[in-house]
Design an enzyme around this catalytic site. Structure first.
Site, PDB file in Angstrom:
ATOM      1  N   TYR A  27     -21.549  16.401 -58.096  1.00 23.38           N
ATOM      2  CA  TYR A  27     -20.769  15.275 -58.609  1.00 23.38           C
ATOM      3  C   TYR A  27     -21.402  14.721 -59.885  1.00 23.38           C
ATOM      4  O   TYR A  27     -20.695  14.368 -60.830  1.00 23.38           O
ATOM      5  CB  TYR A  27     -20.672  14.171 -57.548  1.00 23.38           C
ATOM      6  N   GLY A  95     -13.813   5.009 -49.898  1.00 24.01           N
ATOM      7  CA  GLY A  95     -12.790   3.997 -49.663  1.00 24.01           C
ATOM      8  C   GLY A  95     -12.672   3.610 -48.199  1.00 24.01           C
ATOM      9  O   GLY A  95     -11.876   2.740 -47.843  1.00 24.01           O
ATOM     10  N   GLY A  97     -15.141   2.312 -46.406  1.00 20.36           N
ATOM     11  CA  GLY A  97     -16.132   1.286 -46.070  1.00 20.36           C
ATOM     12  C   GLY A  97     -17.502   1.857 -45.794  1.00 20.36           C
ATOM     13  O   GLY A  97     -18.449   1.112 -45.530  1.00 20.36           O
ATOM     14  N   GLY A  99     -19.676   3.516 -47.833  1.00 21.24           N
ATOM     15  CA  GLY A  99     -20.661   3.171 -48.857  1.00 21.24           C
ATOM     16  C   GLY A  99     -21.115   1.732 -48.727  1.00 21.24           C
ATOM     17  O   GLY A  99     -22.312   1.438 -48.803  1.00 21.24           O
ATOM     18  N   TYR A 133     -20.685  -1.220 -57.144  1.00 23.55           N
ATOM     19  CA  TYR A 133     -21.901  -2.030 -57.096  1.00 23.55           C
ATOM     20  C   TYR A 133     -21.656  -3.444 -57.619  1.00 23.55           C
ATOM     21  O   TYR A 133     -22.152  -4.425 -57.064  1.00 23.55           O
ATOM     22  CB  TYR A 133     -23.034  -1.359 -57.865  1.00 23.55           C
TER      23      TYR A 133
END
Length: 160
Positions: A27, A95, A97, A99, A133
């Site tokens: 990535y 998406g 939750g 992370g 963040y």
């Protein structure tokens, strides 16, 4: 959407962590930079001299992400801090939750252990991570520039 759970990684997770590291490197367009293997992960994260800690994020018993962190120190605060080396969630589970759950889990550790800071680096082109963040309340430290010495440059400098 399945609830996510966070658990402390074990030596048996070394192969899984390596897989996530390789996915993250892909990535970040740096897949050729991964120089470790499963034995290296096992030794560095779970061996007797390990200095870093790893967490696994799961949904319905399936691993979907991980985080690696270690303690640093602030002379100005006179307190330890936590540095987040990696936070990664599989693309298909972003998406969900996961992370946020990983980030909050480490933040809770930092608060419980009276750490003065919780910090990490993010690539300047990684807009989704920056938005994530900043939405969590983190602020960029633009006045600091990261320097790195590695490989041959590190060896040469160390030898004097």
């Amino acid at each position: 959407m399945a609830a996510v759970t966070i658990r402390v990684a074990t030596a048996e997770d070394a192969g899984l962590i390596l897989r996530f590291i390789r996915e993250l490197a892909l990535y970040e367009k740096a897949e050729s930079s991964v120089q470790t293997d499963e034995a290296g992960i096992r030794a560095s994260l779970f061996g007797p001299a390990a200095k870093a800690h790893a967490l696994i994020c799961e949904a319905d018993g399936v691993a979907i992400g991980y985080a690696v962190y270690f303690y640093n120190y602030s002379t100005w605060l006179g307190r330890n801090g936590i540095y987040l080396e990696d936070l990664y969630v599989s693309p298909e589970r972003r998406g969900s939750g996961a992370g946020k759950a990983l980030l909050q889990h480490i933040a809770r550790i930092a608060v419980a252990e009276n750490c003065g800071r919780f910090e990490w680096s993010v690539l300047d082109w990684n807009a989704p991570a920056i938005q994530f963040y900043e939405a969590a309340g983190a602020k960029p430290q633009s006045e600091w520039t990261v320097y790195r010495m590695e490989g041959e440059a590190l060896r040469t400098f160390a030898e004097g």
